[in-house]
Design a protein around this motif. Structure first.
Motif, PDB file in Angstrom:
ATOM      1  N   THR A  37      46.393  17.814  18.549  1.00  0.00           N
ATOM      2  CA  THR A  37      45.590  16.625  18.271  1.00  0.00           C
ATOM      3  C   THR A  37      44.221  17.000  17.730  1.00  0.00           C
ATOM      4  O   THR A  37      43.733  16.416  16.759  1.00  0.00           O
ATOM      5  CB  THR A  37      45.432  15.772  19.552  1.00  0.00           C
ATOM      6  OG1 THR A  37      46.726  15.415  20.039  1.00  0.00           O
ATOM      7  CG2 THR A  37      44.639  14.511  19.270  1.00  0.00           C
ATOM      8  N   LEU A  74      43.592   8.797  23.129  1.00  0.00           N
ATOM      9  CA  LEU A  74      43.822   8.634  21.697  1.00  0.00           C
ATOM     10  C   LEU A  74      45.313   8.675  21.382  1.00  0.00           C
ATOM     11  O   LEU A  74      45.826   7.848  20.617  1.00  0.00           O
ATOM     12  CB  LEU A  74      43.089   9.731  20.928  1.00  0.00           C
ATOM     13  CG  LEU A  74      43.299   9.757  19.407  1.00  0.00           C
ATOM     14  CD1 LEU A  74      42.849   8.437  18.769  1.00  0.00           C
ATOM     15  CD2 LEU A  74      42.553  10.939  18.790  1.00  0.00           C
ATOM     16  N   ASP A  75      46.034   9.620  21.960  1.00  0.00           N
ATOM     17  CA  ASP A  75      47.480   9.690  21.726  1.00  0.00           C
ATOM     18  C   ASP A  75      48.205   8.480  22.313  1.00  0.00           C
ATOM     19  O   ASP A  75      49.169   7.981  21.717  1.00  0.00           O
ATOM     20  CB  ASP A  75      48.045  10.987  22.309  1.00  0.00           C
ATOM     21  CG  ASP A  75      47.960  12.147  21.326  1.00  0.00           C
ATOM     22  OD1 ASP A  75      47.773  11.894  20.120  1.00  0.00           O
ATOM     23  OD2 ASP A  75      48.067  13.299  21.761  1.00  0.00           O
ATOM     24  N   HIS A  82      46.967   5.461  22.553  1.00  0.00           N
ATOM     25  CA  HIS A  82      46.702   4.368  21.608  1.00  0.00           C
ATOM     26  C   HIS A  82      47.625   4.477  20.387  1.00  0.00           C
ATOM     27  O   HIS A  82      48.202   3.468  19.947  1.00  0.00           O
ATOM     28  CB  HIS A  82      45.240   4.408  21.158  1.00  0.00           C
ATOM     29  CG  HIS A  82      44.952   3.525  19.992  1.00  0.00           C
ATOM     30  ND1 HIS A  82      44.719   2.167  20.120  1.00  0.00           N
ATOM     31  CD2 HIS A  82      44.878   3.793  18.646  1.00  0.00           C
ATOM     32  CE1 HIS A  82      44.516   1.641  18.922  1.00  0.00           C
ATOM     33  NE2 HIS A  82      44.604   2.612  18.017  1.00  0.00           N
ATOM     34  N   CYS A  83      47.768   5.683  19.851  1.00  0.00           N
ATOM     35  CA  CYS A  83      48.598   5.867  18.656  1.00  0.00           C
ATOM     36  C   CYS A  83      50.066   5.588  18.949  1.00  0.00           C
ATOM     37  O   CYS A  83      50.788   5.037  18.095  1.00  0.00           O
ATOM     38  CB  CYS A  83      48.421   7.280  18.111  1.00  0.00           C
ATOM     39  SG  CYS A  83      46.769   7.594  17.431  1.00  0.00           S
ATOM     40  N   PHE A  97      48.846  11.103  17.435  1.00  0.00           N
ATOM     41  CA  PHE A  97      47.848  11.167  16.364  1.00  0.00           C
ATOM     42  C   PHE A  97      48.196  12.257  15.353  1.00  0.00           C
ATOM     43  O   PHE A  97      48.114  12.059  14.146  1.00  0.00           O
ATOM     44  CB  PHE A  97      46.462  11.422  16.954  1.00  0.00           C
ATOM     45  CG  PHE A  97      45.365  11.468  15.929  1.00  0.00           C
ATOM     46  CD1 PHE A  97      44.757  10.298  15.486  1.00  0.00           C
ATOM     47  CD2 PHE A  97      44.932  12.685  15.396  1.00  0.00           C
ATOM     48  CE1 PHE A  97      43.739  10.336  14.535  1.00  0.00           C
ATOM     49  CE2 PHE A  97      43.925  12.731  14.446  1.00  0.00           C
ATOM     50  CZ  PHE A  97      43.335  11.557  14.010  1.00  0.00           C
ATOM     51  N   LEU A 124      37.273   4.541  15.485  1.00  0.00           N
ATOM     52  CA  LEU A 124      36.623   5.105  16.672  1.00  0.00           C
ATOM     53  C   LEU A 124      35.111   5.168  16.477  1.00  0.00           C
ATOM     54  O   LEU A 124      34.339   4.797  17.374  1.00  0.00           O
ATOM     55  CB  LEU A 124      37.158   6.505  16.952  1.00  0.00           C
ATOM     56  CG  LEU A 124      38.565   6.650  17.518  1.00  0.00           C
ATOM     57  CD1 LEU A 124      38.933   8.119  17.626  1.00  0.00           C
ATOM     58  CD2 LEU A 124      38.671   5.971  18.879  1.00  0.00           C
ATOM     59  N   LEU A 179      39.267   3.007  23.721  1.00  0.00           N
ATOM     60  CA  LEU A 179      40.141   3.934  24.415  1.00  0.00           C
ATOM     61  C   LEU A 179      40.056   3.710  25.922  1.00  0.00           C
ATOM     62  O   LEU A 179      39.029   3.266  26.436  1.00  0.00           O
ATOM     63  CB  LEU A 179      39.750   5.380  24.091  1.00  0.00           C
ATOM     64  CG  LEU A 179      39.837   5.807  22.627  1.00  0.00           C
ATOM     65  CD1 LEU A 179      39.404   7.262  22.482  1.00  0.00           C
ATOM     66  CD2 LEU A 179      41.252   5.614  22.080  1.00  0.00           C
ATOM     67  N   SER A 235      34.779   5.135  23.229  1.00  0.00           N
ATOM     68  CA  SER A 235      35.413   5.660  22.012  1.00  0.00           C
ATOM     69  C   SER A 235      34.395   6.233  21.031  1.00  0.00           C
ATOM     70  O   SER A 235      34.639   7.279  20.407  1.00  0.00           O
ATOM     71  CB  SER A 235      36.234   4.560  21.325  1.00  0.00           C
ATOM     72  OG  SER A 235      35.409   3.459  20.968  1.00  0.00           O
TER      73      SER A 235
END
Length: 255
Positions: A73, A146-147, A149-150, A158, A173, A180, A185
């Protein structure tokens, strides 16, 4: 008028005689040390890189802080923060993720040199981050968030997204258009951006700026110790090859 010494004790020295003998002893005691300093007796032999306090990063040692998933990431982030172009290679190719990994594995990751006890409360924008989170904790929480969210929004991590999509998410972001979980974020983005730039422009000794790519791009000569021969040479391209803190390769061969 003739000065008089104080009366001496029976069989003893006067004050003037005592001070004179003491001064002679001090001069005599200092002489051997002064001679040694002037002749450099006992001075250890100079060896290349002996004064370098930091061990050069060994890339073959693998990730020291990040997990493999976290590292993927981070590499995907730095590749888009500093994309490859006609001037230089990308942040990933320059080793920025390795630089960040080693910093987080060291004192910086735990804020070991900062006061980290409470109370904690929100500060002004000028005061920066006032939370109890260390950089290491912020990366661990932020990368996972973050991952997550993706996966929710794009059904992929991500690092698995196309470059344009990654650019869009990073921009969101930065502008706080994405929230996040459990972390600010925008502060997370600013932390990663700052560390990426540090890795791109820092001395290669620390893991980034591979092959001194950013220094060559800027024309920065690096850690050269003496410019006396060039002081009067103005408006010239001296075509210096950058030098790292670790020295040139021929120095390292001597060690």
């Amino acid at each position: 008028m003739k000065k008089r010494d104080e009366p001496a004790a029976s069989g003893g020295l006067t004050r003037r005689e005592l001070l004179g003998s003491s001064a002679a002893l001090l001069v005599g005691a200092a002489a051997p040390g002064a001679a040694q300093a002037l002749t450099f007796q006992g001075t250890p032999e100079w060896k290349p890189l002996a004064n370098v306090a930091v061990e050069p990063v060994d890339e073959s040692a693998g990730w020291q802080f990040f997990t493999e998933e976290e590292a993927a990431t981070v590499e995907a982030i730095v590749e888009r923060l500093i994309p490859a172009d006609d001037l230089s290679i990308s942040g990933k190719e320059a080793g920025c993720a390795i630089f960040i990994d080693r910093q987080l594995a060291g004192a910086y990751g735990g804020f070991e040199r900062l006061y980290m006890h409470g109370p904690f409360q929100d500060g002004t924008p000028e005061q920066g981050d006032q939370s109890p989170l260390t950089p290491g904790q912020r990366y661990r929480i932020g990368l996972a968030a973050l991952d997550d969210h993706c996966r929710r929004e794009h059904d992929a991590r991500f690092a698995e997204l196309e470059a344009d999509r990654r650019d869009q998410i990073l921009s969101q972001l930065e502008q706080e258009q994405i929230q996040l979980d459990d972390i600010d974020s925008q502060l997370f983005f600013e932390l990663v951006l700052t560390n990426t730039m540090e890795g791109f422009f820092a001395d290669p000794l620390y893991g980034g700026n591979r092959d001194m790519v950013s220094w060559k791009m800027l024309g920065f000569p690096g850690a050269r110790y003496d410019y006396r021969d060039y002081i009067e040479r103005h408006n010239e391209d001296l075509e210096f090859t950058p030098v790292s803190i670790g020295g040139r390769s021929d120095w390292q061969a001597q060690g």
